[in-house]
Design a protein around this motif. Structure first.
Motif, PDB file in Angstrom:
ATOM      1  N   THR A  14      -7.483 -63.072 -30.557  1.00  0.00           N
ATOM      2  CA  THR A  14      -8.141 -62.270 -29.542  1.00  0.00           C
ATOM      3  C   THR A  14      -9.611 -62.661 -29.509  1.00  0.00           C
ATOM      4  O   THR A  14     -10.311 -62.567 -30.521  1.00  0.00           O
ATOM      5  CB  THR A  14      -8.018 -60.763 -29.848  1.00  0.00           C
ATOM      6  N   PHE A  15     -10.046 -63.126 -28.349  1.00  0.00           N
ATOM      7  CA  PHE A  15     -11.432 -63.503 -28.140  1.00  0.00           C
ATOM      8  C   PHE A  15     -12.071 -62.458 -27.237  1.00  0.00           C
ATOM      9  O   PHE A  15     -11.550 -62.152 -26.169  1.00  0.00           O
ATOM     10  CB  PHE A  15     -11.528 -64.881 -27.476  1.00  0.00           C
ATOM     11  N   VAL A  16     -13.201 -61.912 -27.685  1.00  0.00           N
ATOM     12  CA  VAL A  16     -13.888 -60.872 -26.921  1.00  0.00           C
ATOM     13  C   VAL A  16     -15.323 -61.319 -26.679  1.00  0.00           C
ATOM     14  O   VAL A  16     -16.035 -61.688 -27.622  1.00  0.00           O
ATOM     15  CB  VAL A  16     -13.877 -59.524 -27.677  1.00  0.00           C
ATOM     16  N   LEU A  17     -15.735 -61.295 -25.425  1.00  0.00           N
ATOM     17  CA  LEU A  17     -17.107 -61.595 -25.049  1.00  0.00           C
ATOM     18  C   LEU A  17     -17.806 -60.277 -24.774  1.00  0.00           C
ATOM     19  O   LEU A  17     -17.353 -59.496 -23.935  1.00  0.00           O
ATOM     20  CB  LEU A  17     -17.143 -62.491 -23.805  1.00  0.00           C
ATOM     21  N   GLU A  18     -18.880 -60.027 -25.512  1.00  0.00           N
ATOM     22  CA  GLU A  18     -19.603 -58.771 -25.349  1.00  0.00           C
ATOM     23  C   GLU A  18     -21.051 -59.055 -24.975  1.00  0.00           C
ATOM     24  O   GLU A  18     -21.598 -60.099 -25.316  1.00  0.00           O
ATOM     25  CB  GLU A  18     -19.578 -57.956 -26.641  1.00  0.00           C
ATOM     26  N   ALA A  19     -21.647 -58.094 -24.293  1.00  0.00           N
ATOM     27  CA  ALA A  19     -23.062 -58.180 -23.938  1.00  0.00           C
ATOM     28  C   ALA A  19     -23.755 -56.918 -24.419  1.00  0.00           C
ATOM     29  O   ALA A  19     -23.132 -55.865 -24.550  1.00  0.00           O
ATOM     30  CB  ALA A  19     -23.210 -58.325 -22.425  1.00  0.00           C
ATOM     31  N   ASP A  20     -25.039 -57.037 -24.681  1.00  0.00           N
ATOM     32  CA  ASP A  20     -25.816 -55.861 -25.061  1.00  0.00           C
ATOM     33  C   ASP A  20     -25.854 -54.891 -23.888  1.00  0.00           C
ATOM     34  O   ASP A  20     -26.039 -55.290 -22.741  1.00  0.00           O
ATOM     35  CB  ASP A  20     -27.246 -56.254 -25.443  1.00  0.00           C
ATOM     36  N   ASP A  21     -25.663 -53.608 -24.185  1.00  0.00           N
ATOM     37  CA  ASP A  21     -25.687 -52.577 -23.147  1.00  0.00           C
ATOM     38  C   ASP A  21     -26.257 -51.303 -23.764  1.00  0.00           C
ATOM     39  O   ASP A  21     -25.602 -50.647 -24.558  1.00  0.00           O
ATOM     40  CB  ASP A  21     -24.276 -52.341 -22.613  1.00  0.00           C
ATOM     41  N   LYS A  22     -27.445 -50.973 -23.375  1.00  0.00           N
ATOM     42  CA  LYS A  22     -28.119 -49.800 -23.947  1.00  0.00           C
ATOM     43  C   LYS A  22     -27.526 -48.487 -23.459  1.00  0.00           C
ATOM     44  O   LYS A  22     -27.772 -47.446 -24.033  1.00  0.00           O
ATOM     45  CB  LYS A  22     -29.606 -49.855 -23.619  1.00  0.00           C
ATOM     46  N   GLU A  23     -26.722 -48.548 -22.404  1.00  0.00           N
ATOM     47  CA  GLU A  23     -26.143 -47.324 -21.850  1.00  0.00           C
ATOM     48  C   GLU A  23     -24.906 -46.852 -22.608  1.00  0.00           C
ATOM     49  O   GLU A  23     -24.496 -45.706 -22.463  1.00  0.00           O
ATOM     50  CB  GLU A  23     -25.800 -47.537 -20.373  1.00  0.00           C
ATOM     51  N   THR A  24     -24.295 -47.725 -23.397  1.00  0.00           N
ATOM     52  CA  THR A  24     -23.099 -47.326 -24.139  1.00  0.00           C
ATOM     53  C   THR A  24     -23.474 -46.887 -25.542  1.00  0.00           C
ATOM     54  O   THR A  24     -24.516 -47.267 -26.077  1.00  0.00           O
ATOM     55  CB  THR A  24     -22.078 -48.481 -24.227  1.00  0.00           C
ATOM     56  N   ARG A  28     -22.904 -52.087 -26.944  1.00  0.00           N
ATOM     57  CA  ARG A  28     -22.251 -53.315 -26.468  1.00  0.00           C
ATOM     58  C   ARG A  28     -21.293 -52.987 -25.332  1.00  0.00           C
ATOM     59  O   ARG A  28     -20.691 -51.924 -25.295  1.00  0.00           O
ATOM     60  CB  ARG A  28     -21.480 -53.983 -27.593  1.00  0.00           C
ATOM     61  N   LYS A  29     -21.150 -53.939 -24.434  1.00  0.00           N
ATOM     62  CA  LYS A  29     -20.221 -53.795 -23.317  1.00  0.00           C
ATOM     63  C   LYS A  29     -19.296 -55.003 -23.314  1.00  0.00           C
ATOM     64  O   LYS A  29     -19.748 -56.147 -23.391  1.00  0.00           O
ATOM     65  CB  LYS A  29     -20.997 -53.736 -21.998  1.00  0.00           C
ATOM     66  N   GLU A  30     -17.994 -54.755 -23.250  1.00  0.00           N
ATOM     67  CA  GLU A  30     -17.021 -55.848 -23.213  1.00  0.00           C
ATOM     68  C   GLU A  30     -17.042 -56.482 -21.828  1.00  0.00           C
ATOM     69  O   GLU A  30     -16.810 -55.822 -20.825  1.00  0.00           O
ATOM     70  CB  GLU A  30     -15.621 -55.327 -23.536  1.00  0.00           C
ATOM     71  N   VAL A  31     -17.309 -57.781 -21.793  1.00  0.00           N
ATOM     72  CA  VAL A  31     -17.389 -58.507 -20.530  1.00  0.00           C
ATOM     73  C   VAL A  31     -16.058 -59.185 -20.217  1.00  0.00           C
ATOM     74  O   VAL A  31     -15.606 -59.181 -19.077  1.00  0.00           O
ATOM     75  CB  VAL A  31     -18.524 -59.556 -20.584  1.00  0.00           C
ATOM     76  N   ALA A  32     -15.438 -59.761 -21.230  1.00  0.00           N
ATOM     77  CA  ALA A  32     -14.166 -60.461 -21.027  1.00  0.00           C
ATOM     78  C   ALA A  32     -13.356 -60.419 -22.314  1.00  0.00           C
ATOM     79  O   ALA A  32     -13.905 -60.323 -23.410  1.00  0.00           O
ATOM     80  CB  ALA A  32     -14.411 -61.904 -20.615  1.00  0.00           C
ATOM     81  N   ARG A  33     -12.039 -60.514 -22.154  1.00  0.00           N
ATOM     82  CA  ARG A  33     -11.127 -60.519 -23.299  1.00  0.00           C
ATOM     83  C   ARG A  33      -9.990 -61.493 -22.987  1.00  0.00           C
ATOM     84  O   ARG A  33      -9.455 -61.523 -21.884  1.00  0.00           O
ATOM     85  CB  ARG A  33     -10.559 -59.123 -23.523  1.00  0.00           C
ATOM     86  N   LEU A  34      -9.648 -62.295 -23.991  1.00  0.00           N
ATOM     87  CA  LEU A  34      -8.540 -63.229 -23.860  1.00  0.00           C
ATOM     88  C   LEU A  34      -7.692 -63.127 -25.111  1.00  0.00           C
ATOM     89  O   LEU A  34      -8.207 -63.237 -26.226  1.00  0.00           O
ATOM     90  CB  LEU A  34      -9.038 -64.672 -23.693  1.00  0.00           C
ATOM     91  N   GLU A  35      -6.409 -62.901 -24.943  1.00  0.00           N
ATOM     92  CA  GLU A  35      -5.468 -62.912 -26.067  1.00  0.00           C
ATOM     93  C   GLU A  35      -4.568 -64.131 -25.903  1.00  0.00           C
ATOM     94  O   GLU A  35      -3.987 -64.341 -24.840  1.00  0.00           O
ATOM     95  CB  GLU A  35      -4.650 -61.631 -26.105  1.00  0.00           C
ATOM     96  N   GLN A  36      -4.488 -64.924 -26.955  1.00  0.00           N
ATOM     97  CA  GLN A  36      -3.694 -66.146 -26.914  1.00  0.00           C
ATOM     98  C   GLN A  36      -2.697 -66.134 -28.067  1.00  0.00           C
ATOM     99  O   GLN A  36      -3.081 -66.004 -29.221  1.00  0.00           O
ATOM    100  CB  GLN A  36      -4.609 -67.371 -27.033  1.00  0.00           C
ATOM    101  N   VAL A  37      -1.421 -66.262 -27.743  1.00  0.00           N
ATOM    102  CA  VAL A  37      -0.370 -66.317 -28.756  1.00  0.00           C
ATOM    103  C   VAL A  37      -0.173 -67.782 -29.147  1.00  0.00           C
ATOM    104  O   VAL A  37      -0.075 -68.658 -28.287  1.00  0.00           O
ATOM    105  CB  VAL A  37       0.947 -65.714 -28.222  1.00  0.00           C
ATOM    106  N   VAL A  38      -0.145 -68.032 -30.460  1.00  0.00           N
ATOM    107  CA  VAL A  38      -0.005 -69.385 -30.979  1.00  0.00           C
ATOM    108  C   VAL A  38       1.138 -69.405 -31.979  1.00  0.00           C
ATOM    109  O   VAL A  38       1.240 -68.529 -32.837  1.00  0.00           O
ATOM    110  CB  VAL A  38      -1.318 -69.836 -31.674  1.00  0.00           C
ATOM    111  N   ASP A  39       2.021 -70.392 -31.854  1.00  0.00           N
ATOM    112  CA  ASP A  39       3.099 -70.588 -32.825  1.00  0.00           C
ATOM    113  C   ASP A  39       2.631 -71.584 -33.879  1.00  0.00           C
ATOM    114  O   ASP A  39       2.270 -72.712 -33.554  1.00  0.00           O
ATOM    115  CB  ASP A  39       4.360 -71.144 -32.153  1.00  0.00           C
TER     116      ASP A  39
END
Length: 72
Positions: A14-24, A28-39
């Protein structure tokens, strides 16, 4: 770890791209998420020989007894 692998295993990266967000609350604020299944396959189940012949050399272990027998 890969050398001791005797059975196929499935992993999920699971790859998560986060950005600084003072409102949360977390700051941090999640900008993008990618889940990759690997055998993951043990060496005796690897099918790279038919798909990518150039990668076969990556699995040669120079100190293995089989290499010594081939050289003799």
């Amino acid at each position: 770890m890969f050398n001791r692998l005797t059975e196929a295993e499935m992993l999920t990266f699971t790859f998560v791209l986060e950005a600084d967000d003072k409102e949360t609350e977390s700051g941090r604020k999640e900008v993008a998420r990618l889940e990759q299944v690997v055998d993951l396959l043990p060496r005796n189940q690897w099918g790279g020989l038919w798909h990518i012949p150039d990668m076969t050399a990556a699995f040669v272990q120079p100190n293995d007894a089989a290499v010594e027998r081939l050289l003799k």
